[in-house]
Design an enzyme around this catalytic site. Structure first.
Site, PDB file in Angstrom:
ATOM      1  CE  LYS A 171      32.102  42.072  -3.816  1.00 47.47           C
ATOM      2  NZ  LYS A 171      31.433  42.417  -5.108  1.00 47.47           N
ATOM      3  CD  GLU A 175      48.505  45.494  -7.760  1.00 46.77           C
ATOM      4  OE1 GLU A 175      49.424  44.970  -7.126  1.00 46.77           O
ATOM      5  OE2 GLU A 175      48.694  46.275  -8.710  1.00 46.77           O
ATOM      6  CB  CYS A 223      44.267  48.308 -14.331  1.00 49.72           C
ATOM      7  SG  CYS A 223      45.291  46.836 -14.389  1.00 49.72           S
ATOM      8  CD  GLU A 255      41.010  53.282 -14.750  1.00 47.34           C
ATOM      9  OE1 GLU A 255      40.290  53.424 -13.737  1.00 47.34           O
ATOM     10  OE2 GLU A 255      41.848  52.375 -14.860  1.00 47.34           O
TER      11      GLU A 255
HETATM   12  P1  NAD Z   1      35.324  48.749  -8.534  1.00 43.76           P
HETATM   13  O1  NAD Z   1      36.269  49.441  -7.627  1.00 43.76           O
HETATM   14  O2  NAD Z   1      34.029  49.372  -8.805  1.00 43.76           O
HETATM   15  O3  NAD Z   1      35.010  47.287  -7.992  1.00 43.76           O
HETATM   16  C1  NAD Z   1      36.045  46.377  -7.667  1.00 43.76           C
HETATM   17  C2  NAD Z   1      35.522  45.407  -6.635  1.00 43.76           C
HETATM   18  O4  NAD Z   1      35.276  46.117  -5.436  1.00 43.76           O
HETATM   19  C3  NAD Z   1      34.200  44.731  -7.012  1.00 43.76           C
HETATM   20  O5  NAD Z   1      34.199  43.404  -6.545  1.00 43.76           O
HETATM   21  C4  NAD Z   1      33.182  45.555  -6.252  1.00 43.76           C
HETATM   22  O6  NAD Z   1      31.988  44.853  -5.987  1.00 43.76           O
HETATM   23  C5  NAD Z   1      33.946  45.843  -4.978  1.00 43.76           C
HETATM   24  N1  NAD Z   1      33.468  47.001  -4.216  1.00 43.76           N
HETATM   25  C6  NAD Z   1      32.780  48.085  -4.668  1.00 43.76           C
HETATM   26  N2  NAD Z   1      32.518  48.926  -3.650  1.00 43.76           N
HETATM   27  C7  NAD Z   1      33.049  48.377  -2.535  1.00 43.76           C
HETATM   28  C8  NAD Z   1      33.118  48.776  -1.167  1.00 43.76           C
HETATM   29  N3  NAD Z   1      32.591  49.914  -0.737  1.00 43.76           N
HETATM   30  N4  NAD Z   1      33.752  47.964  -0.301  1.00 43.76           N
HETATM   31  C9  NAD Z   1      34.318  46.819  -0.714  1.00 43.76           C
HETATM   32  N5  NAD Z   1      34.273  46.384  -1.989  1.00 43.76           N
HETATM   33  C10 NAD Z   1      33.656  47.156  -2.889  1.00 43.76           C
HETATM   34  O7  NAD Z   1      36.148  48.479  -9.865  1.00 43.76           O
HETATM   35  P2  NAD Z   1      35.600  47.773 -11.187  1.00 43.76           P
HETATM   36  O8  NAD Z   1      34.734  48.775 -11.872  1.00 43.76           O
HETATM   37  O9  NAD Z   1      35.073  46.426 -10.860  1.00 43.76           O
HETATM   38  O10 NAD Z   1      36.967  47.556 -11.983  1.00 43.76           O
HETATM   39  C11 NAD Z   1      37.531  48.536 -12.764  1.00 43.76           C
HETATM   40  C12 NAD Z   1      38.620  49.262 -12.007  1.00 43.76           C
HETATM   41  O11 NAD Z   1      39.585  48.330 -11.540  1.00 43.76           O
HETATM   42  C13 NAD Z   1      39.386  50.223 -12.886  1.00 43.76           C
HETATM   43  O12 NAD Z   1      39.630  51.403 -12.180  1.00 43.76           O
HETATM   44  C14 NAD Z   1      40.694  49.487 -13.158  1.00 43.76           C
HETATM   45  O13 NAD Z   1      41.766  50.304 -13.469  1.00 43.76           O
HETATM   46  C15 NAD Z   1      40.887  48.753 -11.885  1.00 43.76           C
HETATM   47  N6  NAD Z   1      41.763  47.592 -12.088  1.00 43.76           N
HETATM   48  C16 NAD Z   1      43.030  47.636 -11.598  1.00 43.76           C
HETATM   49  C17 NAD Z   1      43.896  46.570 -11.806  1.00 43.76           C
HETATM   50  C18 NAD Z   1      45.320  46.610 -11.270  1.00 43.76           C
HETATM   51  O14 NAD Z   1      45.981  45.566 -11.225  1.00 43.76           O
HETATM   52  N7  NAD Z   1      45.820  47.760 -10.880  1.00 43.76           N
HETATM   53  C19 NAD Z   1      43.453  45.437 -12.492  1.00 43.76           C
HETATM   54  C20 NAD Z   1      42.139  45.425 -12.978  1.00 43.76           C
HETATM   55  C21 NAD Z   1      41.302  46.511 -12.746  1.00 43.76           C
END
Ligand code: NAD
Length: 499
Positions: A194, A269, A303, A403
């Site tokens: 997803k 992550e 991240c 962040e």
């Molecule tokens: P997000 O948490 O908003 O979304 C991530 C994914 O989760 C998307 O596919 C989104 O559609 C899905 N999602 C959202 N709500 C959900 C729910 N209730 N249930 C299941 N899935 C759901 O994050 P983002 O804005 O897409 O990405 C940025 C964030 O990701 C930042 O906080 C960044 O630090 C983190 N990140 C972490 C790493 C790592 O390896 N630690 C790598 C990349 C990004």
């Protein structure tokens, strides 16, 4: 900072891809529309213009995809031997090597990373595939001694865990999906992916290419759509055995809650607020560009970005002058502009968030040393933000604690190494971090003292699957890379064999 815009010609394959009326879900080896018929629109962050319509999957589509993944898990795929799965991964590496330009053009237009940056990620993708190909033939249990009377032989067997739900963020889906796909194919699991609704296109295209390369129907499925509907349906699904999630800490909490329905195994992550520590004896010729790109690469949407740059007090002025000079060399431009080092941020809401932190920082008393505004002229319609630097930041300020996920760097002065370690640790996150010093004892003291999943010394941001990368505290748990990563796609069976 120079801004130019010159779109090189799109490859024929990328043009064909973008000419589709609607991008459907990919389930059981086929493109299928969402059962509700609903669609969403993805926008090109470089222009602010709509780029494509794609299916908005919901519960019924997730059910369909999970059923296909379960069928594939129990079907002929389960009897592929390790060498066959390894050969498949090697074939995929070969195919992607040839299709990479098409894929980076799709990724650049969908999520805004410049092609120059994406081209540089090819080597890491190839390493990842080579790593997972090697893991396919390295899965092993143990024979163990025991104290059971009689002739009982004891051992452990490793077996694939089942159907994986892969929930992917928007900040680099082309590469990051392979942390899941690689482990799924190496272990014999199957998956429903997803991707984030802001950038799903490279995930859909890769699924089609994998199928053409020989991945059996149902082994890798993609359900696009919102996190609230498709994401939540996957995280809460009774027949998904494990969730591999990369995204924000807030969503991570929801995934944990949803996973309780069938006690899913989780890999999380999450976010970060990493400290990059520049000691007075650092080689600034390397530390300045290293620390800058540790924040500004991917327009700050990484991240592990080292957004808190801790600088030892005697060199604050020199470091700052050199940093501001370096900033002038950074080209910001359209993602298809081969000369651009930085692209836009992903969306208007993300741009608004980043701009709001500029106000927050100023109101808190930090000094904005450069940047701080949305970019104009030929970039005015895209979501372009000037790379920005705050000086005189203290660790209590929100810009040092939260962040931002945009091109904003904060300079925090410190007196001695113990104070730097204390500031670095005064964060709820623990993802990345670095120290720049020519004294190995100082560097090791910092490495040992900072509570974080990954530390770099005199460099920033290298990730190798053989070495791994992980987080601690609110940055989550579970390794990316190393045998530990593979292990979480397997379960262990203890066997007692009475002869
Ligand atoms: P997000 O948490 O908003 O979304 C991530 C994914 O989760 C998307 O596919 C989104 O559609 C899905 N999602 C959202 N709500 C959900 C729910 N209730 N249930 C299941 N899935 C759901 O994050 P983002 O804005 O897409 O990405 C940025 C964030 O990701 C930042 O906080 C960044 O630090 C983190 N990140 C972490 C790493 C790592 O390896 N630690 C790598 C990349 C990004």
């Amino acid at each position: 900072m120079t801004t130019i815009q010159q779109s090189p010609a799109l490859s024929e394959q990328a043009q064909n891809f973008w000419s589709r009326e609607v991008h459907h879900l990919f389930i059981d080896g086929q493109m299928v529309p969402a059962q509700s018929g609903k669609t969403l629109t993805t926008t090109n962050p470089s222009t602010g213009e709509p780029l494509a319509r794609f299916a908005s999957g919901g519960q019924a589509d997730v059910d369909h995809a999970v059923l296909a993944a379960r069928k594939a898990f129990n079907g002929p795929w389960s009897s592929w031997n390790p060498y066959e799965r390894q050969a498949l991964l090697m074939r995929i590496a070969d195919v992607l090597d040839h299709r990479f330009e098409e894929l980076i053009q799709i990724e650049a237009m969908d999520m805004g990373a410049p092609v120059s940056r994406l081209r540089n990620t090819k080597a890491s993708l190839m390493k990842m595939l080579a790593f997972f190909a090697s893991q396919a033939t390295s899965i092993s249990g143990e024979t163990l001694m025991n104290g059971i009377p009689g002739n009982v032989t004891t051992m452990t067997l490793k077996a694939p865990v089942g159907v994986i739900g892969g929930i992917i963020p928007w900040n680099g889906p082309l590469n990051s999906q392979f942390w899941i796909i690689g482990a799924v194919l190496a272990s014999g699991c199957t998956a429903v992916l997803k991707p984030a609704s802001e950038a799903s296109m490279s995930v859909l295209r890769v699924a089609e290419i994998l199928h053409e390369a020989g991945v059996p129907a149902g082994v890798i499925n993609v359900v696009t759509g919102s996190g609230r509907e498709a994401g939540n349906a996957l995280a809460a699904h009774h027949d998904v055995d494990r969730i591999a999630f990369t995204g924000s800490t807030e969503t991570g909490r929801r995934i944990i809650e949803a996973s309780t329905v069938n006690i899913k195994k989780l890999q999380l992550e999450l976010g970060g607020k990493s400290a990059d520590i520049i000691c007075a004896d650092a080689d600034l010729a390397k530390a300045v560009p290293g620390a800058a790109m540790g924040v500004f690469a991917n327009s700050g949407q990484i991240c592990f970005a080292g957004t808190r740059v801790l600088v030892q007090r005697p060199i604050v002025e020199e470091f700052t002058d050199r940093l501001l000079a370096f900033m002038k060399t950074l080209r910001v431009g359209h993602s298809l502009d081969s000369a651009a080092a930085l692209g836009p941020v992903i969306s208007q809401p993300q741009l608004d968030t980043v701009l709001s932190y500029i106000d927050i920082g100023r109101n808190e008393g930090a000094e904005l040393l450069c940047g701080g505004k949305r970019m104009g002229n030929e970039l005015r319609n895209g979501y372009f933000m000037e790379p920005s630097v705050f000086g005189g930041v203290t660790n209590e300020m929100r810009i040092a604690r939260e962040e931002i996920f945009g091109p904003v760097l904060s300079i925090l002065p410190f007196d001695d190494v113990d104070e730097a370690i204390a500031i670095a640790n005064d964060s709820e996150y623990g993802l990345g971090g670095a120290v720049w010093s020519q004294n190995l004892s100082t560097a090791l003291r910092v490495v040992q003292g900072v509570h974080t999943g990954t530390m770099w010394v005199n460099c920033y941001g290298y990730i190798d699957p053989l070495v791994g990368f992980s987080g601690t505290k609110l940055s989550g748990y579970g390794s990316k890379g190393t045998a530990a990563h593979m292990d979480t796609y397997l379960y262990t069976k203890s066997v007692y064999l009475q002869l």
